[in-house]
Every structure is written in structure tokens, then in C-alpha cells.
Design a protein around this motif. Structure first.
Motif: not given
Length: 220
Positions: A162-163, A170-174, A203-208, A213-214
């Protein structure tokens, strides 16, 4: 059965979650340098956070290269009745502890010292939910409130980024979600998150590179 979705934090630390998790209960001893040559890698230097596997997990060299999180749970002798330091350590299997080995896993002296008083010599350990079962790579370790004395073992959670938690990414989410199975404990006080995802799941949901992350998560 669904649970109310909540916004919390997650930290990715892939090396803490092997695809074949370590035995739920066992014992650990330690050996001293030099750590080369080793049965797995000869004269390759793999550092000091290493271990030798007993026949219980060696599997005719199948254990070579696996990484295990090991947590001290108690004493095996009266000389040091409270050896544990309340931490865990991740080690790489590089060697074989032959018949006569006194522990399930024989840690390097440095690794043993991270989790316990070396004067104990031998300690009780635990590290997972499912023993030698291979649960793949979409797995996670639960913090103590979720783990609840192994009650969470085997549960599946859908996790969505979510964030951000840091300005570096600052924008990790995929914009995706992932379903993970709880196979391990992320022990206190070192655990920095609600869920500790495998590297592949994170890595599936966000930039490693974000590291932490939240999230929103719910049981499925």
C-alpha cells in the motif's frame, strides 16, 4: 475464512526463509575455525556465518548451500541454565558433521555466539513450522503476535503493498498482491515487521530495494 484487512508493515529478508525449512525442534553445537576446506565447497571462503549438517538434514550433500534461520530455545545442561540471547541467526550449510555429531546442526563459533552463550556448548533450537517439508518460495515468517506459538503455521495470507516506509523508494508498490504461506517465526526482538516475506514474494508486490513497505493483508 477471511480476517479483517489491516494496514501494517512487512520486511523482505529472503535469506531468512529457506525453501526447505529447518527442523521444528533440534539441538545445535558449534565448531571452531578454520572453516575451509569444507565438504561442500572445498577452499571456497563463505565467511563465518556457516554450519555443518548432521545426517538428519545432510541428505547426501542435498543440504549444501541451503540457508537456515536458527533460534535458541533453551539449555541442554545445568552448567548454563539460561544460554539464549533472544536472537536468531542465518547460516549457510557448507560442511558435513559426521556420525557422532552431537547436534542436529553444528554452527560456526561465531554463529552460535550470536544466539547463545558459547559456554553452553550445546543448546535446544527451533526454526520452523513444517520440519523438512518443502513449501516452495511464496512463503513468510510471522512476527510473534501472528505466530501465536505456532498457531499460524500453514495459514495463507493475501498481501498487498500500500505504500512506502522510506524516502529512498517513495513508490515501491507494483499494484499486485501475493498469497504466502506461514512457515516460520520472525523472532523478537529482532523482527522489524508484522510479516517477513521471502524475497520472491516481496518482489511480486514491491521493489525489493524498498526493503520495508506498508501493506494490507488478510487470511485466505
Amino acid at each position: 475464512m477471511g480476517l479483517e484487512m489491516r494496514v501494517l508493515l512487512v520486511l523482505a529478508m529472503a535469506i531468512c526463509l529457506p525453501s526447505a525449512t529447518y527442523a521444528a525442534d533440534g539441538t545445535a553445537t558449534f565448531y571452531t575455525p578454520p572453516y575451509v576446506p569444507s565438504s561442500c565447497y572445498g577452499y571456497q571462503n563463505d565467511g563465518v556465518m556457516v554450519a555443518a549438517a548432521s545426517d538428519a538434514i545432510w541428505g547426501n550433500r542435498a543440504a549444501c548451500g541451503r540457508r537456515y534461520r536458527v533460534t535458541c530455545t533453551g539449555a541442554t545442561n545445568q552448567g548454563v541454565p539460561q544460554p539464549c540471547k533472544g536472537t536468531s541467526v542465518v547460516v549457510k550449510i557448507v560442511d558435513y558433521c559426521p556420525p557422532g555429531c552431537r547436534g542436529t546442526i553444528d554452527l560456526s563459533q561465531e554463529a552460535f555466539t550470536v544466539i547463545a552463550n558459547p559456554n553452553a556448548g550445546k543448546i535446544k533450537i527451533t526454526s520452523s513450522c513444517n520440519g523438512y517439508q518443502n513449501d516452495g518460495v511464496l512463503i513468510a515468517a510471522a512476527s510473534a503476535p501472528i505466530f501465536n506459538n505456532k498457531a499460524a503455521c500453514g495459514r495463507s495470507y493475501r498481501v498487498t503493498c500500500t505504500g512506502a516506509t522510506n524516502q529512498g523508494v517513495p513508490q515501491p508498490c507494483k499494484g499486485t498482491s501475493v498469497v504466502v504461506k506461514i512457515v516460520d517465526l520472525c523472532p523478537s526482538p529482532g523482527c522489524q515487521a508484522t510479516l517477513d516475506l521471502s524475497q520472491e514474494a516481496f518482489a511480486t508486490i514491491a521493489n525489493p530495494d524498498a526493503g520495508k513497505i506498508t501493506i494490507e493483508y488478510n487470511q485466505v
